[in-house]
Design a protein around this motif. Structure first.
Motif, PDB file in Angstrom:
ATOM      1  N   MET A   1    -136.949  51.019  61.955  1.00 36.49           N
ATOM      2  CA  MET A   1    -137.840  50.240  61.081  1.00 36.49           C
ATOM      3  C   MET A   1    -137.398  50.404  59.628  1.00 36.49           C
ATOM      4  O   MET A   1    -137.143  51.518  59.179  1.00 36.49           O
ATOM      5  N   SER A   2    -137.263  49.311  58.873  1.00 35.23           N
ATOM      6  CA  SER A   2    -136.765  49.403  57.502  1.00 35.23           C
ATOM      7  C   SER A   2    -137.853  49.899  56.556  1.00 35.23           C
ATOM      8  O   SER A   2    -139.034  49.919  56.900  1.00 35.23           O
ATOM      9  N   VAL A   3    -137.430  50.249  55.319  1.00 33.29           N
ATOM     10  CA  VAL A   3    -138.388  50.721  54.320  1.00 33.29           C
ATOM     11  C   VAL A   3    -139.390  49.614  54.006  1.00 33.29           C
ATOM     12  O   VAL A   3    -140.586  49.843  53.868  1.00 33.29           O
ATOM     13  N   ILE A   4    -138.908  48.351  53.909  1.00 36.02           N
ATOM     14  CA  ILE A   4    -139.796  47.226  53.585  1.00 36.02           C
ATOM     15  C   ILE A   4    -140.860  47.067  54.677  1.00 36.02           C
ATOM     16  O   ILE A   4    -142.038  46.918  54.411  1.00 36.02           O
ATOM     17  N   GLN A   5    -140.456  47.148  55.935  1.00 30.69           N
ATOM     18  CA  GLN A   5    -141.422  47.042  57.038  1.00 30.69           C
ATOM     19  C   GLN A   5    -142.434  48.173  56.976  1.00 30.69           C
ATOM     20  O   GLN A   5    -143.623  47.978  57.184  1.00 30.69           O
ATOM     21  N   ASP A   6    -141.954  49.409  56.663  1.00 30.34           N
ATOM     22  CA  ASP A   6    -142.853  50.563  56.563  1.00 30.34           C
ATOM     23  C   ASP A   6    -143.910  50.328  55.508  1.00 30.34           C
ATOM     24  O   ASP A   6    -145.067  50.633  55.694  1.00 30.34           O
ATOM     25  N   GLU A   7    -143.478  49.749  54.348  1.00 30.58           N
ATOM     26  CA  GLU A   7    -144.429  49.509  53.256  1.00 30.58           C
ATOM     27  C   GLU A   7    -145.510  48.535  53.703  1.00 30.58           C
ATOM     28  O   GLU A   7    -146.679  48.710  53.417  1.00 30.58           O
ATOM     29  N   LYS A   8    -145.156  47.497  54.446  1.00 31.00           N
ATOM     30  CA  LYS A   8    -146.154  46.526  54.907  1.00 31.00           C
ATOM     31  C   LYS A   8    -147.141  47.197  55.861  1.00 31.00           C
ATOM     32  O   LYS A   8    -148.331  46.950  55.803  1.00 31.00           O
ATOM     33  N   LEU A   9    -146.635  48.041  56.747  1.00 34.41           N
ATOM     34  CA  LEU A   9    -147.517  48.732  57.693  1.00 34.41           C
ATOM     35  C   LEU A   9    -148.439  49.699  56.955  1.00 34.41           C
ATOM     36  O   LEU A   9    -149.601  49.845  57.295  1.00 34.41           O
ATOM     37  N   THR A  10    -147.899  50.334  55.898  1.00 32.18           N
ATOM     38  CA  THR A  10    -148.716  51.300  55.144  1.00 32.18           C
ATOM     39  C   THR A  10    -149.869  50.606  54.438  1.00 32.18           C
ATOM     40  O   THR A  10    -150.927  51.195  54.225  1.00 32.18           O
ATOM     41  N   ALA A  11    -149.689  49.338  54.093  1.00 27.00           N
ATOM     42  CA  ALA A  11    -150.732  48.607  53.364  1.00 27.00           C
ATOM     43  C   ALA A  11    -151.916  48.236  54.257  1.00 27.00           C
ATOM     44  O   ALA A  11    -152.997  47.933  53.767  1.00 27.00           O
ATOM     45  N   ILE A  12    -151.723  48.242  55.569  1.00 32.14           N
ATOM     46  CA  ILE A  12    -152.812  47.884  56.492  1.00 32.14           C
ATOM     47  C   ILE A  12    -153.707  49.099  56.706  1.00 32.14           C
ATOM     48  O   ILE A  12    -153.214  50.210  56.928  1.00 32.14           O
ATOM     49  N   THR A  13    -155.021  48.875  56.617  1.00 30.22           N
ATOM     50  CA  THR A  13    -155.949  50.015  56.759  1.00 30.22           C
ATOM     51  C   THR A  13    -156.532  50.095  58.167  1.00 30.22           C
ATOM     52  O   THR A  13    -156.569  49.104  58.912  1.00 30.22           O
ATOM     53  N   VAL A  14    -157.006  51.283  58.482  1.00 29.93           N
ATOM     54  CA  VAL A  14    -157.690  51.523  59.762  1.00 29.93           C
ATOM     55  C   VAL A  14    -158.901  50.597  59.902  1.00 29.93           C
ATOM     56  O   VAL A  14    -159.166  50.057  60.973  1.00 29.93           O
ATOM     57  N   GLY A  15    -159.606  50.362  58.786  1.00 34.39           N
ATOM     58  CA  GLY A  15    -160.788  49.495  58.805  1.00 34.39           C
ATOM     59  C   GLY A  15    -160.471  48.085  59.288  1.00 34.39           C
ATOM     60  O   GLY A  15    -161.303  47.441  59.937  1.00 34.39           O
ATOM     61  N   GLU A  16    -159.264  47.603  58.986  1.00 34.55           N
ATOM     62  CA  GLU A  16    -158.877  46.249  59.404  1.00 34.55           C
ATOM     63  C   GLU A  16    -158.588  46.178  60.905  1.00 34.55           C
ATOM     64  O   GLU A  16    -158.667  45.109  61.495  1.00 34.55           O
ATOM     65  N   LEU A  17    -158.220  47.300  61.494  1.00 38.08           N
ATOM     66  CA  LEU A  17    -157.768  47.284  62.892  1.00 38.08           C
ATOM     67  C   LEU A  17    -158.781  47.862  63.884  1.00 38.08           C
ATOM     68  O   LEU A  17    -158.656  47.653  65.092  1.00 38.08           O
ATOM     69  N   MET A  18    -159.772  48.572  63.363  1.00 35.40           N
ATOM     70  CA  MET A  18    -160.672  49.294  64.289  1.00 35.40           C
ATOM     71  C   MET A  18    -161.597  48.352  65.062  1.00 35.40           C
ATOM     72  O   MET A  18    -161.857  47.225  64.635  1.00 35.40           O
ATOM     73  N   ILE A  19    -162.089  48.836  66.200  1.00 37.88           N
ATOM     74  CA  ILE A  19    -163.177  48.159  66.913  1.00 37.88           C
ATOM     75  C   ILE A  19    -164.468  48.651  66.247  1.00 37.88           C
ATOM     76  O   ILE A  19    -164.713  49.867  66.192  1.00 37.88           O
ATOM     77  N   PRO A  20    -165.300  47.740  65.696  1.00 35.72           N
ATOM     78  CA  PRO A  20    -166.498  48.199  64.982  1.00 35.72           C
ATOM     79  C   PRO A  20    -167.515  48.838  65.917  1.00 35.72           C
ATOM     80  O   PRO A  20    -167.561  48.515  67.115  1.00 35.72           O
ATOM     81  N   SER A  21    -168.321  49.731  65.349  1.00 34.13           N
ATOM     82  CA  SER A  21    -169.235  50.556  66.149  1.00 34.13           C
ATOM     83  C   SER A  21    -170.100  49.752  67.118  1.00 34.13           C
ATOM     84  O   SER A  21    -170.338  50.184  68.250  1.00 34.13           O
ATOM     85  N   GLU A  22    -170.549  48.557  66.692  1.00 31.45           N
ATOM     86  CA  GLU A  22    -171.455  47.792  67.570  1.00 31.45           C
ATOM     87  C   GLU A  22    -170.781  47.301  68.852  1.00 31.45           C
ATOM     88  O   GLU A  22    -171.455  46.937  69.808  1.00 31.45           O
ATOM     89  N   LYS A  23    -169.427  47.328  68.877  1.00 32.03           N
ATOM     90  CA  LYS A  23    -168.720  46.888  70.086  1.00 32.03           C
ATOM     91  C   LYS A  23    -168.170  48.068  70.903  1.00 32.03           C
ATOM     92  O   LYS A  23    -167.436  47.870  71.868  1.00 32.03           O
ATOM     93  N   VAL A  24    -168.492  49.284  70.453  1.00 31.38           N
ATOM     94  CA  VAL A  24    -167.951  50.474  71.137  1.00 31.38           C
ATOM     95  C   VAL A  24    -169.007  51.066  72.072  1.00 31.38           C
ATOM     96  O   VAL A  24    -170.141  51.341  71.638  1.00 31.38           O
ATOM     97  N   ALA A  25    -168.646  51.242  73.343  1.00 35.29           N
ATOM     98  CA  ALA A  25    -169.538  51.939  74.275  1.00 35.29           C
ATOM     99  C   ALA A  25    -169.623  53.403  73.838  1.00 35.29           C
ATOM    100  O   ALA A  25    -168.604  53.994  73.455  1.00 35.29           O
ATOM    101  N   HIS A  26    -170.831  53.973  73.866  1.00 40.06           N
ATOM    102  CA  HIS A  26    -170.953  55.377  73.468  1.00 40.06           C
ATOM    103  C   HIS A  26    -172.069  56.042  74.265  1.00 40.06           C
ATOM    104  O   HIS A  26    -172.859  55.350  74.931  1.00 40.06           O
ATOM    105  N   VAL A  27    -172.131  57.364  74.196  1.00 39.38           N
ATOM    106  CA  VAL A  27    -173.264  58.083  74.770  1.00 39.38           C
ATOM    107  C   VAL A  27    -173.883  58.950  73.674  1.00 39.38           C
ATOM    108  O   VAL A  27    -173.235  59.236  72.664  1.00 39.38           O
ATOM    109  N   GLN A  28    -175.144  59.343  73.897  1.00 37.89           N
ATOM    110  CA  GLN A  28    -175.840  60.162  72.909  1.00 37.89           C
ATOM    111  C   GLN A  28    -175.841  61.609  73.382  1.00 37.89           C
ATOM    112  O   GLN A  28    -175.863  61.891  74.585  1.00 37.89           O
TER     113      GLN A  28
END
Ligand code: 4BW
Length: 148
Positions: A1-28
């Protein structure tokens, strides 16, 4: 992976990719193991996050740890499922990420875990980052950068 590609990946945040809490199965944390196993079997997931009554993250719980817990000498002791509660066996030794963390932080964390929980600075549960989400984004960047 090139440096330019790495920089683009670094700019993406976890918040943009995560499954939001309301769609996640969970237990209490106070659920009986019987209910937790039902959620796991019905949702089809091997493991899910464990939250407290105020929706703060406590840990994760999987089918294997529940089945191990009720495994007797000669049989599964299913009657234990209603006596025991999630807080007795929840795995609290897990990594967490914030929504502001980068995709690369997520990629490193997901090497050892199928999903990583995302929380805010007070420990409230925001969602999960899965291997699937990371792989899809890396694939997208790969094709974008190799067709331009
Ligand atoms: O119900 C499912 N729907 C879809 N679309 N895919 C599924 C489903 N169940 C399993 N999968 C696939 C995914 O590719 O199998 C992989 C392993 O599942 P797992 O771990 O062992 O149950 C899934 O990979 P993934 O999407 O990268 O998810 C990694 C792990 O994250 C899952 C599960 O423990 C957790 N997870 C994913 N989505 C979840 C979830 N937990 C709660 N709620 C969700 N919505």
């Amino acid at each position: 992976m090139s440096v330019i590609q790495d920089e683009k990946l670094t700019a993406i945040t976890v918040g943009e990719l995560m499954i939001p809490s309301e769609k996640v199965a969970h237990v209490q944390v106070n659920n009986p193991l019987e209910h937790a196993l039902l959620v796991l079997v019905k949702s089809g997931y091997s493991a899910v996050p464990v939250l407290d009554a105020s929706y703060k993250l406590v840990g994760t719980l999987g089918k294997t740890i529940i089945l191990n817990q009720i495994l007797g000498l000669e049989r599964f002791e299913f009657e234990k499922l209603s006596d025991m509660r999630v807080h007795e066996i929840v795995n609290t030794d897990i990594p967490c990420l914030s929504k502001e963390a980068s995709l690369l932080d997520g990629l490193h964390a997901l090497i050892n875990y199928p999903f990583i929980c995302v929380t805010d600075s007070d420990g409230y549960f925001d969602g999960i980052l899965t291997r699937r989400a990371i792989l899809k984004q890396v694939r997208k960047n790969f094709y974008t950068n190799n067709t331009n």
